[in-house]
Design an enzyme around this catalytic site. Sequence first.
Site, PDB file in Angstrom:
ATOM      1  N   HIS A 147     -27.798   3.830 -21.747  1.00  0.00           N
ATOM      2  CA  HIS A 147     -26.897   4.983 -21.838  1.00  0.00           C
ATOM      3  C   HIS A 147     -27.678   6.274 -22.130  1.00  0.00           C
ATOM      4  CE1 HIS A 147     -23.018   6.995 -22.773  1.00  0.00           C
ATOM      5  NE2 HIS A 147     -23.761   7.691 -23.621  1.00  0.00           N
ATOM      6  N   GLU A 148     -28.489   6.233 -23.147  1.00  0.00           N
ATOM      7  CA  GLU A 148     -29.217   7.444 -23.535  1.00  0.00           C
ATOM      8  C   GLU A 148     -30.289   7.809 -22.510  1.00  0.00           C
ATOM      9  OE1 GLU A 148     -28.077   9.273 -25.742  1.00  0.00           O
ATOM     10  OE2 GLU A 148     -26.700   7.863 -26.668  1.00  0.00           O
TER      11      GLU A 148
END
Length: 458
Positions: free
Chosen positions: A21-22
Amino acid sequence: MNLLIEIAAFAVAIGILVVVHEFGHFAVARLCGVKVLRFSIGFGRPLLTWVGKRSGTEWTVSALPLGGYVKMLDERDPGAGIARSDLPFAFNRQHVAKRIAIVLAGPLANFALAIVLFAAVFATGVVEPAATLATPPADSVAAHAGFEGGETIVAIGDVHGADIEPVRSWSDLRWKLLDAAFDHRRVVIRAHDGHGTYDFQVDLSRVSERDVDDDFMSKLGFDEGGALSVAAVEPGSAAQQAGLATGDVLRTVDGRRIDGAEAFIAYVKAHAGHPIVLRVERPNAASGPLAVTITPIAQEDSATGREVGRIGAALATKVATVHVRYGPLESVARGARRTWEIGVYSLRMFGRMLIGEASIKNLSGPVTIADYAGKSARLGWVPFLSFLSLVSISLGVLNLLPIPVLDGGHLLYYLVEAATGKAVSERWQLVLQRAGLVCIVALSAIALFNDLARLIHF
């Protein structure tokens, strides 16, 4: 030992999902020319820290591994002393389209991960229960459609005979019925039994939104069917004296098809002292089906005090399985479709919870996620990848919700800015941030309460 497996599986799952995600945010930010100051896995005190030589980004692993963040250069940060030469690389100085792309990148990375993992599962192949039905309850949707039990479903389509799609397993059937139930459609289900292939019209137009939950298949009358077999025979029992053996598959009793363990046990109890004739199939027997005559022994039922029949055999239901495997391109297409279906289902379920049409008990928190992570890991890498795909989709959907402090809240700000040409004021952002924080805390509290309630069976 199980607790250690659950903790390890949970840590691996959360670590993978957070990094993906990051990294979505990080990669698109770098592509858009934004300077990334820190990439953190976890929150709190940093345990490991190193600085990238080319990017200057500080990479950290922090003490609380329940999330992560990417910190970008931004003039709005309190006390941010930004050199004039770095101003073009600040996030807030970028065009609104770039900011939207950076915010979207995190959830989209989670969806992309789910597609890849599902594609790997489909391409590798997985053993699943066959789409064979048990006898449906008399007043169920399946019974009204004409199903009697024992049919194996092979295809499903609309009532006009178009869009017929093959059904290869029980989970495949479940997703197709779920889609039709959400849309309140009438469908045609093609199935075959020992006598031929038939089409059944199934009316899902009157299915209530409240019925579309984890147990909706059973509510419709669609339960997994299987062959009833003998798991063990008690020494000296009526079953042993009659010649019944472990592994025998029970097909009929007194000429009636055996619908399941519960119905068979009830029949035996009702025939105390009266002979019954079983038609059984014995593994590796060259003679074909056998007829076994057993007289149930009359015994007192400790629960009711009434006399019931007993043959002294333990039973087990053998569910037929199929090995489902697809080619590389079809696996990717099915992975994308399954990701879309689960994402839409998650949004619909959340919407129904908001308007009171679904129970908030459907919300799960870290305890439940850890529990399922451990269970799926013990079953093997294929179930664990499937679990990871589901959680990745849930994380992507959650972050797209238009709640301030989440990606969806920031996306809403930038969409308003793109439409009006004016940024949302800092005052309004502060108010909305506080409201969003209250929503997140409330959702987290409900999810944690549900976790504890499941744990202690409250």
